[in-house]
Design an enzyme around this catalytic site. Structure first.
Site, PDB file in Angstrom:
ATOM      1  N   LYS A 238     -37.200 -20.241  12.454  1.00  0.00           N
ATOM      2  CA  LYS A 238     -37.848 -20.741  13.668  1.00  0.00           C
ATOM      3  C   LYS A 238     -39.307 -21.094  13.394  1.00  0.00           C
ATOM      4  CE  LYS A 238     -38.500 -17.750  17.391  1.00  0.00           C
ATOM      5  NZ  LYS A 238     -39.725 -17.966  18.153  1.00  0.00           N
TER       6      LYS A 238
ATOM      7  N   GLN B 200     -49.889 -17.198  14.658  1.00  0.00           N
ATOM      8  CA  GLN B 200     -49.991 -18.236  15.688  1.00  0.00           C
ATOM      9  C   GLN B 200     -51.449 -18.627  15.888  1.00  0.00           C
ATOM     10  OE1 GLN B 200     -47.984 -16.711  19.177  1.00  0.00           O
ATOM     11  NE2 GLN B 200     -45.970 -17.031  18.282  1.00  0.00           N
TER      12      GLN B 200
ATOM     13  N   ASP C 174     -41.711  -9.102  14.219  1.00  0.00           N
ATOM     14  CA  ASP C 174     -40.582  -9.487  15.077  1.00  0.00           C
ATOM     15  C   ASP C 174     -39.353  -8.603  14.851  1.00  0.00           C
ATOM     16  OD1 ASP C 174     -42.059 -11.489  16.225  1.00  0.00           O
ATOM     17  OD2 ASP C 174     -41.306 -13.055  14.898  1.00  0.00           O
TER      18      ASP C 174
ATOM     19  N   LYS D  48     -45.411  -9.747  23.455  1.00  0.00           N
ATOM     20  CA  LYS D  48     -44.386 -10.713  23.037  1.00  0.00           C
ATOM     21  C   LYS D  48     -43.605 -11.193  24.268  1.00  0.00           C
ATOM     22  CE  LYS D  48     -45.468 -10.478  18.702  1.00  0.00           C
ATOM     23  NZ  LYS D  48     -46.078 -11.612  18.006  1.00  0.00           N
TER      24      LYS D  48
ATOM     25  N   ARG E  66     -34.960 -11.166  21.170  1.00  0.00           N
ATOM     26  CA  ARG E  66     -34.856 -10.133  20.125  1.00  0.00           C
ATOM     27  C   ARG E  66     -34.453  -8.768  20.710  1.00  0.00           C
ATOM     28  NH1 ARG E  66     -36.351 -13.260  15.947  1.00  0.00           N
ATOM     29  NH2 ARG E  66     -38.181 -14.543  16.228  1.00  0.00           N
TER      30      ARG E  66
HETATM   31  C1  S3P Z   1     -45.049 -16.549  14.734  1.00  0.00           C
HETATM   32  C2  S3P Z   1     -45.951 -15.550  14.604  1.00  0.00           C
HETATM   33  C3  S3P Z   1     -45.787 -14.215  15.202  1.00  0.00           C
HETATM   34  C4  S3P Z   1     -44.353 -13.960  15.621  1.00  0.00           C
HETATM   35  C5  S3P Z   1     -43.745 -15.127  16.321  1.00  0.00           C
HETATM   36  C6  S3P Z   1     -43.781 -16.361  15.439  1.00  0.00           C
HETATM   37  C7  S3P Z   1     -45.331 -17.857  14.115  1.00  0.00           C
HETATM   38  O1  S3P Z   1     -46.610 -14.122  16.351  1.00  0.00           O
HETATM   39  O2  S3P Z   1     -44.289 -12.822  16.445  1.00  0.00           O
HETATM   40  O3  S3P Z   1     -42.401 -14.862  16.655  1.00  0.00           O
HETATM   41  O4  S3P Z   1     -44.406 -18.660  13.917  1.00  0.00           O
HETATM   42  O5  S3P Z   1     -46.495 -18.104  13.794  1.00  0.00           O
HETATM   43  P1  S3P Z   1     -48.155 -13.648  16.227  1.00  0.00           P
HETATM   44  O6  S3P Z   1     -48.818 -14.603  15.356  1.00  0.00           O
HETATM   45  O7  S3P Z   1     -48.679 -13.736  17.631  1.00  0.00           O
HETATM   46  O8  S3P Z   1     -48.111 -12.250  15.732  1.00  0.00           O
END
Ligand code: S3P
Length: 424
Positions: free
Chosen positions: A21, A165, A310, A337, A384
């Site tokens: 993803k 993110q 995750d 989350k 999840r």
């Molecule tokens: C993700 C980063 C994670 C993760 C999310 C996907 C990404 O979040 O929990 O499912 O693709 O960059 P955070 O960066 O907020 O920890």
């Protein structure tokens, strides 16, 4: 969709896990920033990634579907002002990453999302983007937000959070900002953006937990997305806790910034073998063989947390079957989350007969407990949590019901079919 999950005898056989993803979101978004055509093969068809795909189409990209696993994204030279507000659905990754792109455009845009996404914090991206000169209109840093596109300038940002993110948002803004942008995080979070930026020719450098990017143009490339270890996590865990199981999971991404779950399970005495390692589009990939194991407890804390953030709900399921007390600390961001995953997993696993307490930043799980089941679980709008409950249901003495299991479609529409293929 409400489902019933019953105890099974074992899991045996081979499956191929659907695509990652995080990498799919990036493949779609970064293709939109090129001045050419990118072919993306084996992309995730989960609803989150389809939200991202729809948004880049609304921003002027031409999407040609070649077959269910392959698309061509033609960026048509530059993004264009969207004619309607952009719907991020349930997807935090879409919202945070696209904000970094839209903040530096010469047009305005609006983002909104579903009920769960509208409660999630966006200050983590809005605050650093404002330091770069971005203009937002928002209510308490929550969706819906309006973005007034403007010229951005580079910053050196020291992030209090280890978050891929936030990092990706700032690096995307930095690609289009004057000067140099750097992002430093306390621990290394997943580095798919860094790897894909390099693959696409961006001016990017890594120094430990610091990433430095200069204004640069991404080249059009072909990307094949590998399987998602966060999806594989449910099968790995199920095989570890269902007696007599022995499965092979093909094509799983084993980027080190994502494999915390494998390190934790090895520390818990798991029988896991990594075979057939290879590189696909700059990402490490392998097949994973997992056998039922007598697990023991462990402590999970510190720099491993972003490497398995995750997977914590399903690791909690495994911990109910481990001898001793498993302690999870420093995971407070789990409360931000799709649901508050600390409270959600504690509440639901306790209903099944587990012995779990929550702390402000984690969980304390006492094992090994025979899960009794015979109850109805809720999903809290969280894919999840739904899938973790399903895995627990496979070892409950009595059947369990799970309400609103359709939340699984956010990341893993193939989930039930794949389990049916290997259940005995
Ligand atoms: C993700 C980063 C994670 C993760 C999310 C996907 C990404 O979040 O929990 O499912 O693709 O960059 P955070 O960066 O907020 O920890």
């Amino acid at each position: 969709m409400n489902i019933t999950v019953k105890k099974i005898n074992s899991l045996n056989g081979e499956i191929e896990i659907p695509s990652d993803k995080s990498i799919t979101h990036r493949a779609f978004l970064f293709s939109a920033l090129t001045k050419g055509k990118c072919t993306i093969t084996n992309f995730s068809r989960g609803e989150d990634c389809l939200s991202t795909l729809k948004i880049i189409e609304q921003l002027g990209c031409n999407i040609k579907h070649i077959n269910p696993k392959k698309i061509i994204i033609d960026a048509q030279n530059a993004l264009k002002a969207p004619s309607i507000p952009l719907n991020c659905g349930n997807s935090g990754t879409t919202t945070r990453l696209i904000s970094g792109i839209l903040a530096g455009q010469n047009f305005n845009s609006k983002l909104f999302g579903d009920e769960s996404l509208s409660k999630r914090p966006m200050k983590r991206v809005i605050a650093p983007l404002e330091l770069m000169g971005a203009n937002f209109l928002h209510n308490d840093f929550k969706l819906p937000i309006e973005i007034k596109g403007t010229k951005l300038k580079g910053i050196n940002y020291i992030s209090p959070l280890a978050s891929a993110q936030v990092k990706s948002c700032i690096l995307l803004a930095g690609l289009n900002a004057d000067g140099v942008t750097s992002f430093t995080e306390p621990y290394k979070s997943r580095n798919h953006t860094e790897l894909m930026f390099k693959y696409m020719g961006a001016d990017i450098k890594e120094e430990g937990n610091k990433v430095i990017v200069r204004k640069s143009q991404l080249n059009p490339v072909d990307i094949t997305v590998n399987g998602d270890i966060s999806s594989a996590a449910f099968f790995i865990t199920a095989a570890l806790i269902v007696p007599n199981s022995d499965i092979i999971i093909r094509n799983v991404g084993i980027n080190e910034t994502r494999t915390g779950i494998l390190d934790v399970y090895k520390a818990m005495n798991a029988d896991i073998e990594i075979i057939n390692e290879r590189i696909i589009s700059n990402e490490k990939t392998a097949d994973i063989r997992v056998k039922f194991s007598n697990l023991k407890s462990t402590v999970i804390e510190g720099d491993i947390i972003p490497r398995l953030i995750d997977e914590i709900p399903v690791i909690a399921v495994a911990a109910t079957q481990a001898q001793g007390t498993t302690i999870i600390k420093n995971a407070q961001d789990l409360r931000n989350k799709e649901a508050d995953r600390i409270t959600a997993i504690k509440t639901e696993l306790n209903k099944l007969g587990a012995d779990i307490d929550e702390t402000q930043d984690g969980l304390i799980i006492k094992g090994k407990t025979q899960l009794t089941g015979d109850c109805v679980c809720e999903c809290y709008h969280d894919h999840r949590i739904a899938m973790s409950e399903y895995v627990a249901g496979l070892i409950c003495h009595n059947p369990i019901k799970i309400n609103e299991f359709q939340w699984v479609n956010i990341s893993f529409p193939e989930f039930l079919n794949l389990f049916e293929n290997i259940k005995q």
